[in-house]
Write an enzyme that holds these catalytic residues in place. Structure first.
Site, PDB file in Angstrom:
ATOM      1  N   ASP A 126     106.290  31.248  11.166  1.00 52.98           N
ATOM      2  CA  ASP A 126     104.873  31.293  11.502  1.00 52.98           C
ATOM      3  C   ASP A 126     104.249  32.638  11.135  1.00 52.98           C
ATOM      4  O   ASP A 126     103.059  32.708  10.800  1.00 52.98           O
ATOM      5  CB  ASP A 126     104.683  31.028  12.997  1.00 52.98           C
ATOM      6  N   GLY A 127     105.047  33.707  11.188  1.00 56.90           N
ATOM      7  CA  GLY A 127     104.528  35.021  10.801  1.00 56.90           C
ATOM      8  C   GLY A 127     104.112  35.055   9.344  1.00 56.90           C
ATOM      9  O   GLY A 127     103.084  35.655   8.996  1.00 56.90           O
ATOM     10  N   SER A 180     100.350  29.666  22.301  1.00 57.69           N
ATOM     11  CA  SER A 180     101.813  29.691  22.397  1.00 57.69           C
ATOM     12  C   SER A 180     102.401  31.023  21.954  1.00 57.69           C
ATOM     13  O   SER A 180     103.618  31.168  21.863  1.00 57.69           O
ATOM     14  CB  SER A 180     102.414  28.563  21.551  1.00 57.69           C
TER      15      SER A 180
END
Length: 275
Positions: free
Chosen positions: A66-67, A181
């Site tokens: 996700d980074g 999240s």
């Protein structure tokens, strides 16, 4: 069409998969390039481009966690992004490595037909006077330069001009559903499903404070800070700006939104990986 590919820095697996995707897209008759660092890792440094060029592409591909997806999003403007998941969770990167070539080529073909599968997720920006922050996909945090005992800020939070809370806290966090999240969760904020059109307002270690609040996605959240010499505004945990206090920082949705292409991730499956 033109496709830009970015692989997670320092990952041989990501770089190898990026090269395979490049070759598959070229075989499909489309133009493709790698970012400079990925090209360097493949010994093709003279053929790489700056990530700034992603904003001029028709489609971007992020290969990593996700980074990596968020890194691509910070540079892609309104270019749609397909995420290939080499990370542990994958809220944004829905495509597995095994399915990567098929999924990316399917999106290339869909764009060629004028039928792309693209979803939009809100981004936030902060402003104070003439200053504006870098857009954030996850969250904007307004805080002091220190946290913990003896630190923090005196603050007041207003939503669309109405006072919600105030007191003393480490800071105030405003998150998108995507960011619920992330840092918000570590600050005991609520999880927000990706289909919810809202923003989270979360006071961090507040005295006395109010519960985290979910407001409409078009709400204007104002955080007034005093009791310190400077307020620090942080966008997605990376871009920090110090502002002379007292100061009022306004956080609200900004354009363009983050645009996500390809098959959607399973939000609840990704949540299961957090435990």
């Amino acid at each position: 069409m033109e496709v830009g590919i970015v692989a997670r820095k320092g990952s041989e697996r990501a770089v190898s998969l990026a090269a395979a995707l490049r070759d598959a897209i070229v075989d499909a008759g489309e133009s493709v390039w790698l970012d400079a660092e990925t090209a360097d890792a493949l010994g093709e440094g003279d053929r790489g481009r700056s990530v700034d060029a992603l904003a001029d592409c028709d489609l971007a591909v992020a290969v990593g966690g996700d980074g990596t997806f968020l890194f691509v999003a910070r540079n892609a403007g309104d270019t749609p992004i397909v995420g290939v998941n080499l990370g542990e969770v994958g809220f944004l990167n829905a495509v597995s490595p095994a399915d990567a070539e098929e999924a990316v080529i399917a999106e290339v073909e869909a764009f060629g037909r004028g039928e792309p599968d693209v979803r939009e997720a809100p981004r936030l920006a902060a402003r104070a006077g003439d200053w504006a922050s870098v857009p954030a996909a996850n969250e904007i945090v307004v805080q002091s330069d220190r946290r913990g005992p003896g630190a923090g800020v005196d603050y007041e939070v207003r939503v669309d001009g109405s006072r919600y809370s105030g007191g003393h806290a480490d800071g105030v966090l405003v998150a998108t559903p995507t960011g619920s999240s992330a840092y918000n969760l570590s600050e005991r904020g609520p999880l927000v499903g990706p289909g919810v059109s809202g923003l989270v307002v979360n006071e961090m270690a507040a005295e006395p404070g109010m519960p985290p609040l979910v407001v409409g996605v078009d709400a204007e959240i104002t955080v007034a800070v005093e009791g310190v010499e400077e307020a620090v505004v942080v966008s997605d945990g990376r871009n920090k700006t110090s502002l002379e206090a007292p100061v009022e920082v306004t956080v609200e949705r900004t354009s363009p939104p983050m645009r996500i292409a390809g098959p959607p991730s399973d939000f609840f499956e990704a949540l299961g990986k957090l435990s």
